[in-house]
Structure formats: C-alpha cells, structure tokens
Design a protein around this motif. Sequence first.
Motif, PDB file in Angstrom:
ATOM      1  N   ASP A  38       0.778  -1.217   0.102  1.00  0.00           N
ATOM      2  CA  ASP A  38       0.171   0.064  -0.125  1.00  0.00           C
ATOM      3  C   ASP A  38       0.943   1.193  -0.060  1.00  0.00           C
ATOM      4  OD1 ASP A  38       0.785  -0.586   2.596  1.00  0.00           O
ATOM      5  OD2 ASP A  38      -0.733   0.266   3.556  1.00  0.00           O
ATOM      6  N   ALA A  39       2.043   1.121  -0.004  1.00  0.00           N
ATOM      7  CA  ALA A  39       3.143   2.347   0.036  1.00  0.00           C
ATOM      8  C   ALA A  39       4.277   2.010  -0.454  1.00  0.00           C
ATOM      9  CB  ALA A  39       2.992   2.838   1.532  1.00  0.00           C
ATOM     10  N   LYS A  40       5.130   3.321  -0.588  1.00  0.00           N
ATOM     11  CA  LYS A  40       6.602   3.133  -0.981  1.00  0.00           C
ATOM     12  C   LYS A  40       7.290   3.692   0.078  1.00  0.00           C
ATOM     13  CE  LYS A  40       5.370   4.501  -5.756  1.00  0.00           C
ATOM     14  NZ  LYS A  40       3.788   4.769  -5.454  1.00  0.00           N
ATOM     15  N   ARG A  41       8.383   2.940   0.269  1.00  0.00           N
ATOM     16  CA  ARG A  41       9.218   3.217   1.408  1.00  0.00           C
ATOM     17  C   ARG A  41      10.242   4.657   0.838  1.00  0.00           C
ATOM     18  NH1 ARG A  41      14.215   0.206   4.158  1.00  0.00           N
ATOM     19  NH2 ARG A  41      15.107   1.742   5.486  1.00  0.00           N
ATOM     20  N   VAL A  42      10.158   5.680   1.999  1.00  0.00           N
ATOM     21  CA  VAL A  42      10.819   6.621   1.766  1.00  0.00           C
ATOM     22  C   VAL A  42      12.256   6.667   2.305  1.00  0.00           C
ATOM     23  CG1 VAL A  42      11.082   9.360   2.256  1.00  0.00           C
ATOM     24  CG2 VAL A  42       8.885   8.422   2.202  1.00  0.00           C
ATOM     25  N   LYS A  43      13.384   6.917   1.101  1.00  0.00           N
ATOM     26  CA  LYS A  43      14.545   6.664   1.428  1.00  0.00           C
ATOM     27  C   LYS A  43      15.467   7.702   1.641  1.00  0.00           C
ATOM     28  CE  LYS A  43      14.382   2.473  -1.352  1.00  0.00           C
ATOM     29  NZ  LYS A  43      14.958   1.412  -2.327  1.00  0.00           N
ATOM     30  N   ASN A  44      16.609   7.650   2.064  1.00  0.00           N
ATOM     31  CA  ASN A  44      17.463   8.940   2.049  1.00  0.00           C
ATOM     32  C   ASN A  44      17.062   9.774   3.305  1.00  0.00           C
ATOM     33  OD1 ASN A  44      19.254   7.897   0.177  1.00  0.00           O
ATOM     34  ND2 ASN A  44      17.996   8.888  -1.456  1.00  0.00           N
ATOM     35  N   ILE A  45      16.420   9.358   4.219  1.00  0.00           N
ATOM     36  CA  ILE A  45      15.835  10.289   5.406  1.00  0.00           C
ATOM     37  C   ILE A  45      17.128  10.734   6.391  1.00  0.00           C
ATOM     38  CG2 ILE A  45      13.667   9.293   5.725  1.00  0.00           C
ATOM     39  CD1 ILE A  45      14.646   7.814   8.103  1.00  0.00           C
ATOM     40  N   THR A  46      17.084  11.728   6.930  1.00  0.00           N
ATOM     41  CA  THR A  46      18.043  12.212   7.802  1.00  0.00           C
ATOM     42  C   THR A  46      18.360  11.489   8.812  1.00  0.00           C
ATOM     43  OG1 THR A  46      16.957  13.768   9.272  1.00  0.00           O
ATOM     44  CG2 THR A  46      17.711  14.659   6.892  1.00  0.00           C
ATOM     45  N   GLY A  47      19.659  11.467   9.489  1.00  0.00           N
ATOM     46  CA  GLY A  47      20.117  10.936  10.690  1.00  0.00           C
ATOM     47  C   GLY A  47      19.067  11.253  11.966  1.00  0.00           C
ATOM     48  N   MET A  48      18.855  12.572  11.739  1.00  0.00           N
ATOM     49  CA  MET A  48      17.869  12.989  12.871  1.00  0.00           C
ATOM     50  C   MET A  48      16.532  12.452  12.763  1.00  0.00           C
ATOM     51  SD  MET A  48      17.293  14.884  15.583  1.00  0.00           S
ATOM     52  CE  MET A  48      18.482  15.973  15.636  1.00  0.00           C
ATOM     53  N   GLN A  49      15.988  12.170  11.757  1.00  0.00           N
ATOM     54  CA  GLN A  49      14.667  11.399  11.446  1.00  0.00           C
ATOM     55  C   GLN A  49      14.782  10.157  12.012  1.00  0.00           C
ATOM     56  OE1 GLN A  49      14.238  12.626   7.217  1.00  0.00           O
ATOM     57  NE2 GLN A  49      12.242  13.267   7.494  1.00  0.00           N
TER      58      GLN A  49
ATOM     59  N   ASN B 299       7.233   0.338  11.649  1.00  0.00           N
ATOM     60  CA  ASN B 299       8.090  -0.377  11.845  1.00  0.00           C
ATOM     61  C   ASN B 299       9.762   0.178  11.764  1.00  0.00           C
ATOM     62  OD1 ASN B 299       8.993  -3.048  12.791  1.00  0.00           O
ATOM     63  ND2 ASN B 299       9.335  -3.590  10.595  1.00  0.00           N
ATOM     64  N   ARG B 300       9.716   1.524  12.178  1.00  0.00           N
ATOM     65  CA  ARG B 300      10.599   2.364  12.230  1.00  0.00           C
ATOM     66  C   ARG B 300      11.324   2.854  10.812  1.00  0.00           C
ATOM     67  NH1 ARG B 300      14.319   1.242  17.871  1.00  0.00           N
ATOM     68  NH2 ARG B 300      12.407   0.673  19.167  1.00  0.00           N
ATOM     69  N   HIS B 301      10.276   2.731  10.049  1.00  0.00           N
ATOM     70  CA  HIS B 301      10.696   3.165   8.550  1.00  0.00           C
ATOM     71  C   HIS B 301       9.524   4.102   8.230  1.00  0.00           C
ATOM     72  CE1 HIS B 301      13.746   0.292   7.893  1.00  0.00           C
ATOM     73  NE2 HIS B 301      12.816  -0.733   8.368  1.00  0.00           N
ATOM     74  N   ILE B 302       9.870   5.150   7.257  1.00  0.00           N
ATOM     75  CA  ILE B 302       8.805   6.076   6.662  1.00  0.00           C
ATOM     76  C   ILE B 302       8.592   5.642   5.142  1.00  0.00           C
ATOM     77  CG2 ILE B 302       8.538   8.454   5.756  1.00  0.00           C
ATOM     78  CD1 ILE B 302      10.535   9.407   7.918  1.00  0.00           C
ATOM     79  N   TYR B 303       7.168   5.655   5.275  1.00  0.00           N
ATOM     80  CA  TYR B 303       6.595   5.334   3.837  1.00  0.00           C
ATOM     81  C   TYR B 303       5.660   6.533   3.321  1.00  0.00           C
ATOM     82  CZ  TYR B 303       7.851   0.616   5.069  1.00  0.00           C
ATOM     83  OH  TYR B 303       8.576  -0.578   5.544  1.00  0.00           O
TER      84      TYR B 303
END
Length: 285
Positions: free
Chosen positions: A6-17, A83-87
């Motif tokens: 239902d979604a695509k994973r957002v990659k290249n997030i910052t270390g702070m995120q 699950n500790r990932h952004i989508y």
Amino acid sequence: MGDRKDAKRVKNITGMQQIMLDIKPNRSVSDVYINNEMDLTKLCEYVENKKKENSEITYFHAFVTAIGKVIYNRPKLNWFVANRHIYEHNDIVISFVAKMAFNDNSEEMMILVPIDSNDNIDTISKKIKDKVESIRKSKEVSKEGANSAIDTLGKLPNPIRIPIVGVLKWCDKKGILPLSLVNDNLYYSSMIVSNLGSIGCGAIFHNITDFGACSSLLTMGEIKTKVELDEKGKPITKKVCEFGINLDERIADGYYFAKSLQLLQYIFDNPSLLEGSASDKIIIE
C-alpha cells in the motif's frame, strides 16, 4: 525492508529523522496538536453562491477538496511511519465515519474517498454524496472488508478475540495485513476527518492510533460569525471555523506543518481553486 503493498518506502531520510523513529517508535506518543481558527468568509460566499445555482456542494465537500489539494502540494502529509521506517501512501485518500441515521443507536460505517489527481470539488462532492447516500438508503447494511471484520471480531469472546487482534496488529506492523482489511479501513487513509460542526459541536483533538498507516486526524467545528476591528478600528464581520488537528511529528517538522496550514487558508481565501484539478500546483502569493 522495501516497499509495501500500500505504500513506497521513503529513502535517504536524515540521521535526525531515523533517531526520532528510534526514540519514538509509536505513533500514539508522537502526535502533536494544532488548534487553528480559519477564516472562511470567502469560502462561505462561494458555497452559498453555488447553492443558488442549485449545486449540492456542501462545506464538508469543500473542506475535503481543499485538504486533498494541500496533500498533493505538501506530499509529506501523505507519509506514515511503520516498523521504524517512513513510507508514502500509494494514493491520497480522505476518510470519515458516517452514521446510518441520526440517532444514538445508529450503526457507523467507515467511508474512504480517494482523491485522484484530476478530481475537483464537483467530482469529490459527487463521490462523497454517492457513498453516503448508498449506505443510508440501504434497508439492510451490507458490510465488507474492514467494516465486516470489525463486526465479526468484536462479537468473539475475549480468549479468542484478543489473540486474533494481536496477530492482526503484528501483520499491520510488518505491512502484510490482507488488502481486504486495508482497502476500506480508515486507519489506512492519508487523513481522517470529522465534521463535528454538523452536529453543533466544536473542534476537538482526537488521538491518532498506532494501528494502521494514518498520520493525521482533523476535526472541524461549527462555522460562526465573528466581529473584529480592522486597522482603522472599523468593525468587520467574518465567518470563522475552528480546526483541531493531530499530526505525527515524525513525518515532518513544525515549519512544514505551519506552511501546510497557510496553504489551506490560502485555498479558503481563493475558493475558485477548488474547481481546478486536485494536483494543480499552488504558489502562495
């Protein structure tokens, strides 16, 4: 872990995120509250003029259309954490709960309204109207997917129901919940909205849940008349409405949320924008 159904994973997030996802792994402890009074003077004039043209557009239809346009222009509002990932949701979907009838014992149904890129206030109004009328005109409630599953699970005894719900929550966390339980589930929409003004209630803050993939919930209160003084001390009359918004702070920062609200107000001040495609790029002057 890659994309979900239902979604695509957002990659290249910052270390702070990423650290924020580790510090606050749950959505229910990551929501921030925004209370904002919006000026609807121009929007009210627009809707009332539409009614004179025998249009069936309502304020709720206008709200949903405006929110859809904001999400297209501010794509992080369509993100969620699992699950500790952004989508990012594959689609933009606004959801709400509709009562079968206006009484205390009436059943409720989850309604999801997909906002397609070429939708505008007329097509969105028709989608909402058709969905609500179809359930309220039915002599018997026909429930499917998540609506049906909730009824079935809710009637099971505790020793059976609780383990099953536990398994479903695990599947939800891993992104492997069956699509039949996702497609008409408001907790898998881009945003849940509630028009409390329609029942004479003010806007409230309604918590977002750890279950599902929805990062925001917005409530609208009654539209009221307000008298203010302009720069010259002359009284002016406005139409205003209070909005209560809960947002998952892990998907974006406060500046991003504030700019999104500014865009929403800009659309209310320029309601003819509602007639354009939902995905039209809007540049604030």
